[in-house]
Write a protein that holds these residues in place. Structure first.
Motif, PDB file in Angstrom:
ATOM      1  N   PRO A 107       0.838  -1.200   0.000  1.00  0.00           N
ATOM      2  CA  PRO A 107       0.000   0.000   0.000  1.00  0.00           C
ATOM      3  C   PRO A 107       0.871   1.247   0.000  1.00  0.00           C
ATOM      4  CG  PRO A 107       0.077  -0.960   2.188  1.00  0.00           C
ATOM      5  CD  PRO A 107       0.844  -1.887   1.290  1.00  0.00           C
ATOM      6  N   ALA A 108       0.508   2.228  -0.806  1.00  0.00           N
ATOM      7  CA  ALA A 108       1.365   3.417  -0.942  1.00  0.00           C
ATOM      8  C   ALA A 108       0.497   4.669  -1.036  1.00  0.00           C
ATOM      9  CB  ALA A 108       2.244   3.285  -2.174  1.00  0.00           C
ATOM     10  N   HIS A 109       0.662   5.562  -0.070  1.00  0.00           N
ATOM     11  CA  HIS A 109      -0.052   6.846  -0.069  1.00  0.00           C
ATOM     12  C   HIS A 109       0.973   7.973  -0.175  1.00  0.00           C
ATOM     13  CE1 HIS A 109      -2.780  10.089   0.932  1.00  0.00           C
ATOM     14  NE2 HIS A 109      -2.007  10.421   1.946  1.00  0.00           N
ATOM     15  N   ASN A 110       1.000   8.644  -1.308  1.00  0.00           N
ATOM     16  CA  ASN A 110       1.951   9.744  -1.546  1.00  0.00           C
ATOM     17  C   ASN A 110       3.388   9.319  -1.225  1.00  0.00           C
ATOM     18  OD1 ASN A 110      -0.057  11.436  -2.439  1.00  0.00           O
ATOM     19  ND2 ASN A 110      -0.299  12.510  -0.500  1.00  0.00           N
ATOM     20  N   GLU A 111       3.809   8.245  -1.876  1.00  0.00           N
ATOM     21  CA  GLU A 111       5.146   7.700  -1.649  1.00  0.00           C
ATOM     22  C   GLU A 111       6.038   7.852  -2.884  1.00  0.00           C
ATOM     23  OE1 GLU A 111       6.043   6.971   1.171  1.00  0.00           O
ATOM     24  OE2 GLU A 111       4.565   5.852   2.328  1.00  0.00           O
ATOM     25  N   ALA A 112       5.780   8.892  -3.690  1.00  0.00           N
ATOM     26  CA  ALA A 112       6.556   9.073  -4.916  1.00  0.00           C
ATOM     27  C   ALA A 112       8.049   9.199  -4.646  1.00  0.00           C
ATOM     28  CB  ALA A 112       6.050  10.303  -5.675  1.00  0.00           C
ATOM     29  N   ALA A 113       8.410   9.761  -3.494  1.00  0.00           N
ATOM     30  CA  ALA A 113       9.822   9.981  -3.183  1.00  0.00           C
ATOM     31  C   ALA A 113      10.572   8.693  -2.885  1.00  0.00           C
ATOM     32  CB  ALA A 113       9.954  10.939  -1.999  1.00  0.00           C
ATOM     33  N   ASP A 135       7.989 -15.375 -11.622  1.00  0.00           N
ATOM     34  CA  ASP A 135       7.099 -16.489 -11.926  1.00  0.00           C
ATOM     35  C   ASP A 135       6.476 -17.056 -10.652  1.00  0.00           C
ATOM     36  OD1 ASP A 135       9.660 -17.354 -11.122  1.00  0.00           O
ATOM     37  OD2 ASP A 135       9.360 -19.325 -12.032  1.00  0.00           O
ATOM     38  N   ARG A 136       7.032 -16.678  -9.496  1.00  0.00           N
ATOM     39  CA  ARG A 136       6.506 -17.179  -8.227  1.00  0.00           C
ATOM     40  C   ARG A 136       5.948 -16.081  -7.329  1.00  0.00           C
ATOM     41  NH1 ARG A 136      10.945 -20.190  -5.272  1.00  0.00           N
ATOM     42  NH2 ARG A 136      12.360 -18.832  -6.421  1.00  0.00           N
ATOM     43  N   PHE A 137       6.306 -14.834  -7.609  1.00  0.00           N
ATOM     44  CA  PHE A 137       5.828 -13.725  -6.793  1.00  0.00           C
ATOM     45  C   PHE A 137       5.141 -12.679  -7.659  1.00  0.00           C
ATOM     46  CE2 PHE A 137       9.045 -15.560  -4.064  1.00  0.00           C
ATOM     47  CZ  PHE A 137       8.483 -15.449  -2.798  1.00  0.00           C
ATOM     48  N   ARG A 138       3.981 -12.258  -7.220  1.00  0.00           N
ATOM     49  CA  ARG A 138       3.233 -11.214  -7.910  1.00  0.00           C
ATOM     50  C   ARG A 138       3.272  -9.970  -7.034  1.00  0.00           C
ATOM     51  NH1 ARG A 138      -3.201 -11.719  -9.151  1.00  0.00           N
ATOM     52  NH2 ARG A 138      -3.521  -9.692 -10.153  1.00  0.00           N
ATOM     53  N   VAL A 139       3.794  -8.883  -7.567  1.00  0.00           N
ATOM     54  CA  VAL A 139       3.913  -7.634  -6.820  1.00  0.00           C
ATOM     55  C   VAL A 139       2.728  -6.739  -7.162  1.00  0.00           C
ATOM     56  CG1 VAL A 139       5.333  -5.603  -6.355  1.00  0.00           C
ATOM     57  CG2 VAL A 139       6.424  -7.814  -6.844  1.00  0.00           C
ATOM     58  N   ILE A 140       1.992  -6.317  -6.124  1.00  0.00           N
ATOM     59  CA  ILE A 140       0.820  -5.462  -6.311  1.00  0.00           C
ATOM     60  C   ILE A 140       0.998  -4.201  -5.474  1.00  0.00           C
ATOM     61  CG2 ILE A 140      -1.690  -5.282  -6.138  1.00  0.00           C
ATOM     62  CD1 ILE A 140      -1.831  -8.329  -6.237  1.00  0.00           C
ATOM     63  N   VAL A 141       1.129  -3.070  -6.134  1.00  0.00           N
ATOM     64  CA  VAL A 141       1.233  -1.778  -5.465  1.00  0.00           C
ATOM     65  C   VAL A 141      -0.142  -1.126  -5.494  1.00  0.00           C
ATOM     66  CG1 VAL A 141       2.325   0.502  -5.465  1.00  0.00           C
ATOM     67  CG2 VAL A 141       3.637  -1.521  -6.164  1.00  0.00           C
ATOM     68  N   ILE A 142      -0.622  -0.695  -4.328  1.00  0.00           N
ATOM     69  CA  ILE A 142      -1.935  -0.074  -4.249  1.00  0.00           C
ATOM     70  C   ILE A 142      -1.753   1.393  -3.891  1.00  0.00           C
ATOM     71  CG2 ILE A 142      -4.281  -0.207  -3.352  1.00  0.00           C
ATOM     72  CD1 ILE A 142      -1.889  -3.045  -2.569  1.00  0.00           C
ATOM     73  N   ALA A 143      -1.821   2.251  -4.897  1.00  0.00           N
ATOM     74  CA  ALA A 143      -1.674   3.697  -4.694  1.00  0.00           C
ATOM     75  C   ALA A 143      -3.020   4.238  -4.236  1.00  0.00           C
ATOM     76  CB  ALA A 143      -1.227   4.363  -5.987  1.00  0.00           C
TER      77      ALA A 143
END
Length: 279
Positions: free
Chosen positions: A9-15, A31-39
């Motif tokens: 989870p990312a809230h105003n983390e552009a820096a 192939d084994r890990f899926r990265v999900i960023v939630i802005a």
């Protein structure tokens, strides 16, 4: 299907999101890990920076700010029936550390945490003294359940969807019995300490306020005797007397602030911005 999903989870983390994804992506088997960023609720370029830093990541955008809401969105987007790794957007975490966490999710252990190192090289003397005392807490002998933790598929199903609370990591930690949580010493990650004493106080207020909120939900902390052990250490190790004493001074100070503050006026999330520097 991926073997595990990493929710960020990312809230105003552009820096900092670029730095976080750079550390994570080195050697990560996609192939084994899926990265999900939630802005979530971002007014900056967090989503764009995340896509640029790690094109293989899935970036979800929502106008609604809130860490628990973001984690719930990420959990719904993840492949069903896989372990879940939750990590903050401002940490230095390697692929090896994440892999070590997920490997320990077996044999009745549904949660796993590692060892957090706090970087204090660029902070005030008062903050550095506080963390020197903080590190003596025997609670950390079993790792740091916060910032980064992994859950088995069954464990994730137990706690998700998360309620709208401040201390999501504390809520998750208290949802598992001691024997269900594994400490993984080979998983080490780096967090950055608040640069100033005023920022430290904000973080500590948020932490204590969040823990009390979780306690009111009927989830008592399993930790007992840490304060007594720290006092005994201070009395037997003169070099630790000052930092441990200052740690307790800050803790008492924060508790007094919470006693006099009006709940209606208390901020739900006191964020430290001094650690949000481009790297």
């Amino acid at each position: 299907m991926s073997r595990a999903a990493i929710l960020i989870p990312a809230h105003n983390e552009a820096a900092v999101i670029g730095r976080t994804l750079w550390y994570l992506s080195r050697g990560l088997p996609f192939d084994r890990f899926r990265v999900i960023v939630i802005a979530n609720g971002c007014t900056d370029a967090t989503a764009a920076r995340a896509r640029a830093a790690l094109p293989a990541a899935e970036v979800i955008e929502t106008d609604r700010a809130g860490k628990c809401h973001a984690l719930n969105l990420g959990y719904r987007a993840a492949d069903p029936g896989v372990p879940i790794v939750c990590m903050d957007a401002d940490l230095d975490v390697t692929a090896e550390a994440v892999s070590a966490l997920v490997r320990r999710l077996s044999g009745g252990q549904h949660a796993a945490c590692g060892k957090m190192d706090v970087a204090t090289s660029d902070v005030s003397a008062a903050v550095r003294l506080f963390y020197k005392g903080w590190r003596t807490n025997p609670y950390f002998n079993k790792g740091k359940f916060g910032g980064l933790f992994a859950l088995s598929a069954e464990g994730a199903a137990r706690v998700f969807p998360l309620p709208e609370i401040t201390a999501d990591d504390e809520f998750v930690r208290r949802s598992f019995a001691t024997g269900e949580t594994a400490f993984v010493p080979e998983c080490r990650f780096v967090a950055r300490a608040p640069a100033t004493l005023s920022s430290l106080l904000k973080v500590r207020r948020r932490s204590l306020r969040g823990a009390r909120e979780v306690a009111r939900m009927g989830k008592a902390s399993p930790e007992r005797g840490s304060a007594r052990a720290m006092v005994c250490r201070a009395l037997t190790a003169p070099s630790d007397l000052l930092p441990i004493g200052f740690f307790f001074l800050v803790t008492i100070w924060v508790r007094l602030i919470l006693v006099v503050e009006r709940p209606a006026n208390a901020p739900r999330w006191e964020r430290d911005l001094t650690t949000r520097t481009t790297g």
